[in-house]
Design an enzyme around this catalytic site. Structure first.
Site, PDB file in Angstrom:
ATOM      1  NE  ARG A 405      31.853  83.499  62.091  1.00  0.00           N
ATOM      2  CZ  ARG A 405      31.448  84.098  61.205  1.00  0.00           C
ATOM      3  NH1 ARG A 405      30.148  84.023  60.837  1.00  0.00           N
ATOM      4  NH2 ARG A 405      32.304  84.664  60.282  1.00  0.00           N
ATOM      5  CG  ASP A 406      33.345  75.132  63.515  1.00  0.00           C
ATOM      6  OD1 ASP A 406      34.170  75.258  64.323  1.00  0.00           O
ATOM      7  OD2 ASP A 406      32.327  74.376  63.806  1.00  0.00           O
ATOM      8  CD  GLU A 416      54.204  92.261  68.400  1.00  0.00           C
ATOM      9  OE1 GLU A 416      54.207  93.206  68.589  1.00  0.00           O
ATOM     10  OE2 GLU A 416      55.151  91.415  67.647  1.00  0.00           O
ATOM     11  NE  ARG A 436      32.444  83.420  69.809  1.00  0.00           N
ATOM     12  CZ  ARG A 436      31.698  83.758  68.856  1.00  0.00           C
ATOM     13  NH1 ARG A 436      30.637  84.412  69.137  1.00  0.00           N
ATOM     14  NH2 ARG A 436      31.953  83.290  67.752  1.00  0.00           N
TER      15      ARG A 436
END
Length: 493
Positions: A405-406, A416, A436
């Site tokens: 999300r923004d 890593e 996602r």
């Protein structure tokens, strides 16, 4: 490469050697007749020819500054012949002589050529360089005013044009001082042609200054100018100036002089600081000299110069402080960002997480964090090499940043491992966001993640520990998954 450079610099070397022999031979020419005049003009025109030949070797768009330098040298050297011809035909000629327009033509032509070079070397305006040039020019301008311009009576109608001509020379010198200083403060190449141009301009300024000083010495100055060896040496200064322009243009690196700067020029070095300090001390030095002489005749001029210099110093300090603040801000940003991925680093994360928890407490809203670890990253590195591993880290971080999300914040925790801050997200919303990101992981790679939702009371270290425990659970369960941490021990108790 060394052979190419040698061939490229050969015309300049040959021309410099021939000009040096001609200037040396000039010292032994008879002090009468057209020999001396023709010799001087010939050296000047040879400099013009070298400028035109060298400019012809350059691409057409890069020829303009050299053409302007050639125009200035041609005008000045031709003035020698015009002046001697006028004196031979008409006797002593009062100012302005027919030669003065030719002599004065040097200043606007060279200033225009320097302006073109500076504009091409510095694509962006440099206010600090302008202030430095103004400071040095103002200091020397006071000397020109007190000892050359002010003594001239410009109010006498009978001699107004003669006096204006006399004043035009120091004004032209000040113009060259300003432009030369600005050239030295420009970015771009500083190869041999750059210093040949600078040397030529300095030679013109030294020669003009010597004439002014000798003119103010009265009978002593006239006696020195009457000495053949001294006058020949002084005239040779201008011959050297004519020659250096031609050497610069014939040099193989002439094209680099007008090349745009890859980086900004250096800041306040020792030489520049010394020059600025010397220019700033000219006003008090003139005041001290006039006070010691028993009469301050230029008090208002000294006061005005001091005020201008003070304002320029303040402006330079303001620009310097702004530059330091900008660099400090860049250093802070670099210290808080990961060099490889451009994401916030661990230091930035450690600063941001406590603030995020405090905002969540204040707004009474949930917040979650996650720790991501690329699966089998060491094996990927061993198989494809470390450069490929770096490319994977950059590609993966960019893909995850797009999938989240923004309002989410992703940072590189080390190696890593990455951490994600998910404001206003509970377990379900956080799990969907990470799903996602897992789907968007490039190059067929996967990651394991541990997700923990803040319980409203635990510290940031305790929250990270629960997420880390969930991460190890995800790895133990087979990787390529997101595990949600259980409630904290405090909340469970």
């Amino acid at each position: 490469m060394s052979e190419q450079r040698a061939r490229a610099g050969r015309p300049a070397t040959v021309f410099a050697a021939m000009a040096a022999l001609a200037i040396a031979a000039y010292q032994f020419l008879p002090d009468q007749g057209w020999w001396r005049t023709g010799w001087q003009v010939g050296i000047g025109w040879a400099g013009v020819a070298a400028l035109l030949v060298g400019a012809h070797r350059l691409p057409r768009p890069e020829r303009l500054p050299w053409w302007l330098f050639a125009a200035g040298v041609f005008s000045n050297s031709t003035g020698i012949a015009v002046g001697d011809a006028a004196e031979a035909w008409f006797g002593l000629v009062d100012l302005p002589t027919p030669a003065d327009p030719f002599f004065l033509g040097l200043y606007p032509a060279c200033a225009a050529g320097l302006a073109v070079l500076i504009r091409r070397r510095d694509r962006r305006p440099d206010r600090a360089a302008l202030v430095d040039a103004a400071t040095i020019t103002t200091g020397f301008g006071l000397l020109a005013w007190v000892y050359v311009i002010s003594p001239v009576d410009l109010g006498d109608p009978m001699d107004r044009l003669a006096h204006a001509t006399q004043v035009a020379y120091p004004i032209g010198d000040l113009l060259l001082i300003a432009m030369t200083t600005r050239l030295l403060r420009s970015g771009g190449s500083r190869g041999a042609p750059f210093w040949w141009i600078t040397g030529s301009l300095c030679a013109f300024l030294i020669g003009d200054s010597a004439w002014v000083v000798l003119g103010n010495m009265g009978a002593t100055g006239e006696a020195l100018l009457a000495d053949p060896w001294f006058s020949s040496g002084l005239e040779s200064v201008f011959l050297v100036a004519f020659t250096l322009f031609g050497v610069a243009c014939l040099h193989g690196g002439a094209r680099e002089v007008a090349a745009p700067a890859d980086a900004r020029p250096a800041g306040l070095g020792k030489g520049l600081l010394a020059l600025l300090a010397g220019a700033s001390m000219i006003a008090p030095a003139v005041l001290a000299a006039q006070t010691a002489g028993g009469q301050v005749t230029d008090g208002w001029s000294i006061a005005a110069c001091s005020a201008v210099l003070f304002l320029l110093v303040v402006a330079r300090m303001a620009l310097l402080l702004r530059h330091v603040e900008r660099q400090a801000r860049q250093v802070r940003e670099l210290a808080r960002s990961d060099e490889l991925t451009g994401l916030p680093n661990r230091r930035a994360w450690n600063d941001e997480l406590p603030r995020a928890l405090e905002r969540a407490r204040r707004n009474n809203e949930p917040v979650a964090i996650a720790i991501l670890d690329l699966d089998h990253f060491k094996r990927y590195n061993d198989t494809y090499g470390h450069p490929a591993g770096d490319q994977l880290l950059k590609a993966a971080s960019a893909a995850w940043h797009t999938a989240l999300r923004d309002i989410d914040v992703i940072a590189r925790f080390g190696g890593e491992e990455f951490v994600v801050l998910l404001p206003a997200a509970g377990a379900d919303e956080g799990h969907r966001a990470l799903a996602r990101a897992l789907e968007a992981t490039p190059l067929g790679q996967t990651f394991s993640a541990g997700l923990a939702v803040w319980d409203g009371a635990e510290t940031s270290d305790e929250l990270l520990a629960r997420a880390d425990t969930a991460l190890y659970a995800a790895k133990a369960a087979g990787r390529n998954r997101v595990e949600v941490a259980g409630q904290s021990s405090r909340l469970a108790a």
